[in-house]
Design an enzyme around this catalytic site. Sequence first.
Site, PDB file in Angstrom:
ATOM      1  N   HIS A  15       0.859  -1.187   0.000  1.00 36.61           N
ATOM      2  CA  HIS A  15       0.000   0.000   0.000  1.00 36.61           C
ATOM      3  C   HIS A  15       0.894   1.235   0.000  1.00 36.61           C
ATOM      4  CE1 HIS A  15      -2.545   3.141   1.778  1.00 36.61           C
ATOM      5  NE2 HIS A  15      -3.600   2.423   1.444  1.00 36.61           N
TER       6      HIS A  15
ATOM      7  N   ARG B 144      -2.825   1.292  -4.480  1.00 33.54           N
ATOM      8  CA  ARG B 144      -2.576  -0.144  -4.558  1.00 33.54           C
ATOM      9  C   ARG B 144      -2.878  -0.613  -5.972  1.00 33.54           C
ATOM     10  NH1 ARG B 144      -6.546  -2.572  -0.308  1.00 33.54           N
ATOM     11  NH2 ARG B 144      -7.657  -0.604  -0.581  1.00 33.54           N
TER      12      ARG B 144
ATOM     13  N   LYS C  84      -6.465  -0.263  -7.981  1.00 31.78           N
ATOM     14  CA  LYS C  84      -7.278   0.750  -7.320  1.00 31.78           C
ATOM     15  C   LYS C  84      -7.334   2.003  -8.191  1.00 31.78           C
ATOM     16  CE  LYS C  84      -8.364  -1.544  -3.614  1.00 31.78           C
ATOM     17  NZ  LYS C  84      -9.772  -1.857  -3.286  1.00 31.78           N
TER      18      LYS C  84
ATOM     19  N   ASP D 228      -5.898   8.707  -6.909  1.00 33.10           N
ATOM     20  CA  ASP D 228      -6.284   9.550  -5.771  1.00 33.10           C
ATOM     21  C   ASP D 228      -5.207  10.609  -5.600  1.00 33.10           C
ATOM     22  OD1 ASP D 228      -6.755  10.709  -3.229  1.00 33.10           O
ATOM     23  OD2 ASP D 228      -7.622   8.860  -2.448  1.00 33.10           O
TER      24      ASP D 228
ATOM     25  N   CYS E  13      -4.147  12.251  -3.124  1.00 37.61           N
ATOM     26  CA  CYS E  13      -3.267  12.202  -1.950  1.00 37.61           C
ATOM     27  C   CYS E  13      -2.014  11.387  -2.226  1.00 37.61           C
ATOM     28  CB  CYS E  13      -4.006  11.665  -0.735  1.00 37.61           C
ATOM     29  SG  CYS E  13      -4.368   9.896  -0.768  1.00 37.61           S
ATOM     30  N   TYR E  14      -2.113  10.407  -3.154  1.00 37.86           N
ATOM     31  CA  TYR E  14      -0.940   9.591  -3.467  1.00 37.86           C
ATOM     32  C   TYR E  14       0.071  10.346  -4.319  1.00 37.86           C
ATOM     33  CZ  TYR E  14      -3.509   5.837  -1.334  1.00 37.86           C
ATOM     34  OH  TYR E  14      -4.189   5.070  -0.421  1.00 37.86           O
TER      35      TYR E  14
ATOM     36  N   ASP F  68      -9.437  14.685  -4.148  1.00 37.90           N
ATOM     37  CA  ASP F  68      -9.024  13.348  -4.572  1.00 37.90           C
ATOM     38  C   ASP F  68      -9.025  13.227  -6.094  1.00 37.90           C
ATOM     39  OD1 ASP F  68      -9.351  10.697  -5.490  1.00 37.90           O
ATOM     40  OD2 ASP F  68     -10.597  10.069  -3.828  1.00 37.90           O
TER      41      ASP F  68
ATOM     42  N   ASP G  96     -10.914  18.914   0.731  1.00 35.62           N
ATOM     43  CA  ASP G  96     -10.667  18.828   2.167  1.00 35.62           C
ATOM     44  C   ASP G  96      -9.216  19.190   2.422  1.00 35.62           C
ATOM     45  OD1 ASP G  96      -9.022  16.345   2.042  1.00 35.62           O
ATOM     46  OD2 ASP G  96     -10.922  15.394   1.511  1.00 35.62           O
TER      47      ASP G  96
ATOM     48  N   HIS H  63      -6.450  16.350   1.453  1.00 33.92           N
ATOM     49  CA  HIS H  63      -6.054  16.292   0.047  1.00 33.92           C
ATOM     50  C   HIS H  63      -5.368  17.580  -0.402  1.00 33.92           C
ATOM     51  CE1 HIS H  63      -8.745  12.745  -0.085  1.00 33.92           C
ATOM     52  NE2 HIS H  63      -7.916  12.354  -1.039  1.00 33.92           N
TER      53      HIS H  63
END
Length: 437
Positions: A248, A291, A294, A297, A299-300, A352, A359, A362
Amino acid sequence: MASSSSFTYYCPPSSSPVWSEPLYSLRPEHARERLQDDSVETVTSIEQAKVEEKIQEVFSSYKFNHLVPRLVLQREKHFHYLKRGLRQLTDAYECLDASRPWLCYWILHSLELLDEPIPQIVATDVCQFLELCQSPDGGFGGGPGQYPHLAPTYAAVNALCIIGTEEAYNVINREKLLQYLYSLKQPDGSFLMHVGGEVDVRSAYCAASVASLTNIITPDLFEGTAEWIARCQNWEGGIGGVPGMEAHGGYTFCGLAALVILKKERSLNLKSLLQWVTSRQMRFEGGFQGRCNKLVDGCYSFWQAGLLPLLHRALHAQGDPALSMSHWMFHQQALQEYILMCCQCPAGGLLDKPGKSRDFYHTCYCLSGLSIAQHFGSGAMLHDVVMGVPENVLQPTHPVYNIGPDKVIQATTHFLQKPVPGFEECEDAVTSDPATD
């Protein structure tokens, strides 16, 4: 102490080079990068196709509305969104009552990336609030009077280091913090997230981060920790939360960053890790997934892209001849395009993916990833790539701690002037039974 100052970073030059080639995501042939499911639909492929369709709408709209496409970071809107959040939150944030130091950190770090100064009165208010979150037993809770937990402890220490004043540093009770870390240490080298709580790689990173920044690392505090983290690397190449679990992005960042602090990066199979993380950048969207199989996103943009400077440094130390001397080992332009086109809320703040709400979490990690993608190397190897207008350039972030490199140096310099608390007393305090004292 595993000194973070050996990990040298820079302040950006007064003018950074701006990428002038056509946008990667707007090339006519870019549609070929979309998912090909070979006419075999699955739940995963259906969800991926939905996201790609939304992303394509953004790309097409951007191309239609801009004769000369130029990406713009909406700095002023993001600043006002963050500024409001430091003083007042809506009732929608009630669910984060146990994450209030995180809100301080996410907002303060976002502001420092935007090069927005923190007013002294605000800094003092944050210091006083975080002091209320500090437990008499050491560490910080998610709010005043709450039990201490390693996650808000990490956030609180980072927030105080961003403020970087004597007042901020003095909030941290280093002796009690060390006692708290000892109370969480497990015989196999891992750490609990809180007393009676779960074990995972996050706790090892949070412990290593706060201990190294505040100079409380003792000879045995992290005994066995590197070996335990190495057991969390699985066959994929990434790192899971505990040994045997799926790789992850968040856990992988925490594991490698902790090993960098402990100077034990070679405990991992770095080539396998490199292959795993570079495979997480999405070919069509340009952002990262957390991952395998998936969705992208925002945040990654940090949790995954932030791994690449750490891997670059570790592989460079091993003399790897294949390393680039001008770019990280991911598509920096594509990531910047994803963040700037797909993750900015028109009213300020980042998110995201298209269709999601903004938010502070993020906002922090999208901006952190954007900074990583803009800045490469240091000294003679300094090479910046800034997509869009020159004003898009952000301040650099330290990929181990995710605060400004200058704030890391300032904090470690300050705390290195103080002795490491007597760890024998800390161990005695943890193992003593109050009922028999």
